[in-house]
Design a protein around this motif. Structure first.
Motif, PDB file in Angstrom:
ATOM      1  N   ALA A  22      89.787  22.230  51.081  1.00 48.02           N
ATOM      2  CA  ALA A  22      91.125  22.925  51.199  1.00 48.02           C
ATOM      3  C   ALA A  22      90.861  24.381  51.393  1.00 48.02           C
ATOM      4  O   ALA A  22      89.859  24.976  50.595  1.00 48.02           O
ATOM      5  CB  ALA A  22      91.974  22.896  50.206  1.00 48.02           C
ATOM      6  N   ALA A  23      90.915  25.104  52.650  1.00 45.17           N
ATOM      7  CA  ALA A  23      90.656  26.236  52.986  1.00 45.17           C
ATOM      8  C   ALA A  23      91.527  27.288  52.337  1.00 45.17           C
ATOM      9  O   ALA A  23      92.459  28.047  52.911  1.00 45.17           O
ATOM     10  CB  ALA A  23      90.450  26.779  54.561  1.00 45.17           C
ATOM     11  N   ARG A  24      91.560  27.278  50.948  1.00 44.14           N
ATOM     12  CA  ARG A  24      92.617  28.163  50.104  1.00 44.14           C
ATOM     13  C   ARG A  24      91.940  29.066  49.316  1.00 44.14           C
ATOM     14  O   ARG A  24      92.729  29.372  48.367  1.00 44.14           O
ATOM     15  CB  ARG A  24      93.646  27.204  49.345  1.00 44.14           C
ATOM     16  CG  ARG A  24      94.246  26.047  50.356  1.00 44.14           C
ATOM     17  CD  ARG A  24      95.319  26.588  51.252  1.00 44.14           C
ATOM     18  NE  ARG A  24      96.411  27.308  50.221  1.00 44.14           N
ATOM     19  CZ  ARG A  24      97.084  26.988  49.622  1.00 44.14           C
ATOM     20  NH1 ARG A  24      97.421  25.447  49.560  1.00 44.14           N
ATOM     21  NH2 ARG A  24      98.235  27.625  48.936  1.00 44.14           N
ATOM     22  N   ALA A  25      90.943  29.526  49.473  1.00 44.41           N
ATOM     23  CA  ALA A  25      90.001  30.458  48.592  1.00 44.41           C
ATOM     24  C   ALA A  25      90.973  31.791  48.518  1.00 44.41           C
ATOM     25  O   ALA A  25      91.170  32.087  47.164  1.00 44.41           O
ATOM     26  CB  ALA A  25      88.895  31.179  49.018  1.00 44.41           C
ATOM     27  N   ASP A  26      91.563  32.234  49.307  1.00 45.80           N
ATOM     28  CA  ASP A  26      92.229  33.573  48.935  1.00 45.80           C
ATOM     29  C   ASP A  26      93.509  33.478  48.154  1.00 45.80           C
ATOM     30  O   ASP A  26      93.753  34.137  47.178  1.00 45.80           O
ATOM     31  CB  ASP A  26      92.729  34.090  50.438  1.00 45.80           C
ATOM     32  CG  ASP A  26      91.749  34.723  51.206  1.00 45.80           C
ATOM     33  OD1 ASP A  26      90.681  34.988  50.610  1.00 45.80           O
ATOM     34  OD2 ASP A  26      91.913  34.855  52.521  1.00 45.80           O
ATOM     35  N   ALA A  27      94.249  32.247  48.313  1.00 43.98           N
ATOM     36  CA  ALA A  27      95.358  31.707  47.530  1.00 43.98           C
ATOM     37  C   ALA A  27      95.115  31.599  45.840  1.00 43.98           C
ATOM     38  O   ALA A  27      95.603  32.024  45.075  1.00 43.98           O
ATOM     39  CB  ALA A  27      95.945  30.835  47.919  1.00 43.98           C
ATOM     40  N   VAL A  28      93.638  30.831  45.695  1.00 41.73           N
ATOM     41  CA  VAL A  28      93.262  30.564  44.578  1.00 41.73           C
ATOM     42  C   VAL A  28      92.866  31.870  43.936  1.00 41.73           C
ATOM     43  O   VAL A  28      92.994  31.945  42.479  1.00 41.73           O
ATOM     44  CB  VAL A  28      92.071  29.466  44.634  1.00 41.73           C
ATOM     45  CG1 VAL A  28      91.423  29.135  43.354  1.00 41.73           C
ATOM     46  CG2 VAL A  28      92.816  28.406  45.133  1.00 41.73           C
ATOM     47  N   LEU A  29      92.277  32.700  44.396  1.00 47.88           N
ATOM     48  CA  LEU A  29      91.445  33.715  43.903  1.00 47.88           C
ATOM     49  C   LEU A  29      92.524  35.103  43.561  1.00 47.88           C
ATOM     50  O   LEU A  29      92.060  35.805  42.959  1.00 47.88           O
ATOM     51  CB  LEU A  29      90.413  34.431  44.798  1.00 47.88           C
ATOM     52  CG  LEU A  29      89.173  33.441  44.814  1.00 47.88           C
ATOM     53  CD1 LEU A  29      88.148  33.938  45.822  1.00 47.88           C
ATOM     54  CD2 LEU A  29      88.532  33.215  43.493  1.00 47.88           C
ATOM     55  N   ASP A  30      93.810  34.945  44.263  1.00 44.88           N
ATOM     56  CA  ASP A  30      94.700  36.006  44.154  1.00 44.88           C
ATOM     57  C   ASP A  30      95.124  36.127  42.375  1.00 44.88           C
ATOM     58  O   ASP A  30      95.428  35.342  42.028  1.00 44.88           O
ATOM     59  CB  ASP A  30      96.042  35.783  44.781  1.00 44.88           C
ATOM     60  CG  ASP A  30      97.022  36.673  44.848  1.00 44.88           C
ATOM     61  OD1 ASP A  30      96.670  37.942  44.927  1.00 44.88           O
ATOM     62  OD2 ASP A  30      98.203  36.373  44.941  1.00 44.88           O
ATOM     63  N   ALA A  74      93.373  27.128  40.669  1.00 44.75           N
ATOM     64  CA  ALA A  74      93.475  25.939  41.559  1.00 44.75           C
ATOM     65  C   ALA A  74      94.754  24.941  41.517  1.00 44.75           C
ATOM     66  O   ALA A  74      95.344  24.505  42.457  1.00 44.75           O
ATOM     67  CB  ALA A  74      92.109  25.255  41.866  1.00 44.75           C
ATOM     68  N   SER A  75      94.751  24.591  40.301  1.00 45.99           N
ATOM     69  CA  SER A  75      95.861  23.490  40.118  1.00 45.99           C
ATOM     70  C   SER A  75      97.027  24.046  40.455  1.00 45.99           C
ATOM     71  O   SER A  75      97.943  23.245  40.837  1.00 45.99           O
ATOM     72  CB  SER A  75      95.941  22.861  38.514  1.00 45.99           C
ATOM     73  OG  SER A  75      94.596  22.577  38.389  1.00 45.99           O
ATOM     74  N   ALA A  76      97.298  25.289  40.518  1.00 48.15           N
ATOM     75  CA  ALA A  76      98.638  25.701  40.711  1.00 48.15           C
ATOM     76  C   ALA A  76      98.968  25.609  42.266  1.00 48.15           C
ATOM     77  O   ALA A  76     100.135  25.682  42.702  1.00 48.15           O
ATOM     78  CB  ALA A  76      98.857  27.348  40.196  1.00 48.15           C
ATOM     79  N   HIS A  77      98.186  25.395  42.886  1.00 52.24           N
ATOM     80  CA  HIS A  77      98.232  25.326  44.666  1.00 52.24           C
ATOM     81  C   HIS A  77      97.992  23.527  44.759  1.00 52.24           C
ATOM     82  O   HIS A  77      97.743  23.670  46.172  1.00 52.24           O
ATOM     83  CB  HIS A  77      97.246  26.063  45.206  1.00 52.24           C
ATOM     84  CG  HIS A  77      97.481  27.442  45.095  1.00 52.24           C
ATOM     85  ND1 HIS A  77      98.567  28.363  45.612  1.00 52.24           N
ATOM     86  CD2 HIS A  77      96.826  28.460  44.126  1.00 52.24           C
ATOM     87  CE1 HIS A  77      98.287  29.507  45.176  1.00 52.24           C
ATOM     88  NE2 HIS A  77      97.439  29.650  44.223  1.00 52.24           N
ATOM     89  N   GLY A  78      97.952  22.871  43.773  1.00 55.19           N
ATOM     90  CA  GLY A  78      97.562  21.456  44.157  1.00 55.19           C
ATOM     91  C   GLY A  78      96.355  21.205  44.476  1.00 55.19           C
ATOM     92  O   GLY A  78      96.188  20.038  45.248  1.00 55.19           O
ATOM     93  N   LEU A  79      95.428  21.987  44.111  1.00 58.84           N
ATOM     94  CA  LEU A  79      93.949  21.772  44.325  1.00 58.84           C
ATOM     95  C   LEU A  79      93.105  21.503  43.147  1.00 58.84           C
ATOM     96  O   LEU A  79      93.702  21.728  42.012  1.00 58.84           O
ATOM     97  CB  LEU A  79      93.528  23.255  44.936  1.00 58.84           C
ATOM     98  CG  LEU A  79      94.191  23.393  46.273  1.00 58.84           C
ATOM     99  CD1 LEU A  79      93.486  24.792  46.786  1.00 58.84           C
ATOM    100  CD2 LEU A  79      94.081  22.375  47.629  1.00 58.84           C
ATOM    101  N   ALA A  80      91.960  21.090  43.274  1.00 57.59           N
ATOM    102  CA  ALA A  80      90.938  21.143  42.277  1.00 57.59           C
ATOM    103  C   ALA A  80      89.725  21.596  42.641  1.00 57.59           C
ATOM    104  O   ALA A  80      89.263  21.992  43.777  1.00 57.59           O
ATOM    105  CB  ALA A  80      90.741  19.485  41.927  1.00 57.59           C
ATOM    106  N   VAL A  81      88.984  21.941  41.516  1.00 57.09           N
ATOM    107  CA  VAL A  81      87.403  22.387  41.906  1.00 57.09           C
ATOM    108  C   VAL A  81      86.285  21.465  41.686  1.00 57.09           C
ATOM    109  O   VAL A  81      86.465  20.588  40.489  1.00 57.09           O
ATOM    110  CB  VAL A  81      87.270  23.674  40.754  1.00 57.09           C
ATOM    111  CG1 VAL A  81      85.851  24.320  40.946  1.00 57.09           C
ATOM    112  CG2 VAL A  81      88.649  24.579  41.135  1.00 57.09           C
TER     113      VAL A  81
END
Length: 376
Positions: A22-30, A74-81
């Motif tokens: 998932a190309a969501r690094a900016d959202a996760v790191l915000d 990450a979990s807040a965006h439906g993602l995992a690490v």
């Protein structure tokens, strides 16, 4: 006095439901502190930076705390690490690079090598007194670095297929023009001249693109280990950090002795030993640095433990490192664990296992290895 260490860990971001990157690094790191959490070349990866520590217990607490914080974000965006050299269901072309002039220049210049940089590593920094010492130590410890790679190996799958390697990340990483085993240099001036020559050649754009398996830091008085895969279990990172610190300390002591060793070079041997470790992990033979011949991984790991035991004992690390090493040999590499699961489950189950191990639980223990079941 015990030498300080710090760790940088790289993580994949994956979709919980599919296991895809998932190309969501900016959202996760915000909102996360920039000094601890940062971006990588690909938007599907993030990096954490620990504080510096003398205690392996404190390092472990730092690493697991950062993992929990990142996992929550990450979990807040439906993602995992996922901490692993490669994500089992990572497919090239699915994730764009991180915006920025430097990253854009790298993707334009290196094309598919950069496009397929869907890999994550664990880097360990060890304090050194000066850059001359760092450069001299590089040559001394390099023969043992493939053993640390074997301990960390966690990337058997690439683009949904079994590569046959324990660390396919290593094979991908070595495609860069300044990656892999490093040569030997008399001092920091000789090393810096070589770096300037590489930049001047136009093959790389800046000293930050020196990606060798070990290098002196440009910004700190540290020696940086770069050969290892990211490790699902934080305990494995602690094991590698403890061993690397001991190797650096032992090498420094020998270099300070009246009969300081002379560098033997052996760059071609180092590359072969690195390939062997990437292919086999802990499940086959490695090249024994003491003989130059193949030997079972357990034999080589025990040889490393014998070599650095005096330093580990002086640091108060012997019980922890010995226990973690024995458990690593008993459990096998992370590559073996996910590969065995893939024999009876789909690859999404392998991703789930990596997610679970990355999250981890509990505290580091110095109990005997037989009581550390499931910790490494």
């Amino acid at each position: 006095m015990t030498v300080r260490i710090g760790v940088e860990e790289e993580f994949h971001l994956v979709q919980m439901e599919t296991g895809l990157l998932a190309a969501r690094a900016d959202a996760v790191l915000d909102g996360l502190p920039e000094q601890t959490f940062t971006t990588e070349l690909q938007q599907a990866a993030v990096e954490t930076n620990s504080a510096v520590h003398t205690s392996l217990d404190d390092l472990y607490d730092d690493l697991t705390g950062a993992r929990r914080t990142l996992d929550t974000a990450a979990s807040a965006h439906g993602l995992a690490v996922v901490a692993a050299g490669t994500a089992p269901l990572g497919f090239p072309g699915d994730t764009p690079p991180t915006p920025g002039v430097r990253y854009r220049r790298m993707t334009d210049e290196y094309r598919r090598v950069a496009d397929e940089q869907l890999i994550c590593g664990a880097h360990v920094h060890v304090d050194v007194p000066d850059r001359d010492t760092a450069v001299r130590i590089m040559c001394e410890v390099s023969p043992w670095l493939p053993v640390l790679l074997a301990l960390s190996a966690s990337s058997p799958f690439w683009a949904g297929a079994d590569t046959g390697y324990a660390s396919w990340r290593t094979m991908l990483w070595q495609r860069w023009p300044t990656a892999g085993p490093i040569g030997c240099f008399a001092d920091a001036a000789a090393y810096d001249t070589a770096v300037r020559s590489l930049v001047g050649s136009g093959v790389i754009s800046d000293p930050g693109m020196i990606y060798y398996d070990i290098r002196p830091s440009d910004h700190h008085r540290t020696l940086e280990l770069r050969i290892c895969d990211s490790c699902p279990r934080a305990e494995t990172v602690v094991l590698v950090a403890g061993l690397f610190r001991a190797l650096v300390t032992e090498a420094r002591q020998r270099l300070e002795s009246p009969a300081a060793p002379r560098c033997r070079g052996r760059h071609e041997w180092l590359r072969a030993a690195t390939w062997r470790a990437a292919r086999s992990g802990l499940e086959g033979n490695l090249v024994d640095p003491e003989t130059g011949r193949e030997a079972p991984a357990a034999h080589v790991v025990h040889g490393l433990l014998r070599r650095v035991r005096p330093v580990l004992t002086a640091n108060g690390d012997w019980q922890t490192v010995r226990s973690l090493a024995e458990r690593a040999l008993a459990d096998g590499s992370a590559a073996r664990r996910v590969r065995r699961l893939a024999e009876r489950e789909v690859l999404l189950a392998c991703t789930d296992l990596l997610i679970t191990e990355t999250r981890g639980a509990g505290r580091l223990s110095r109990r005997p290895a037989r009581r550390l079941a499931g910790r490494v």
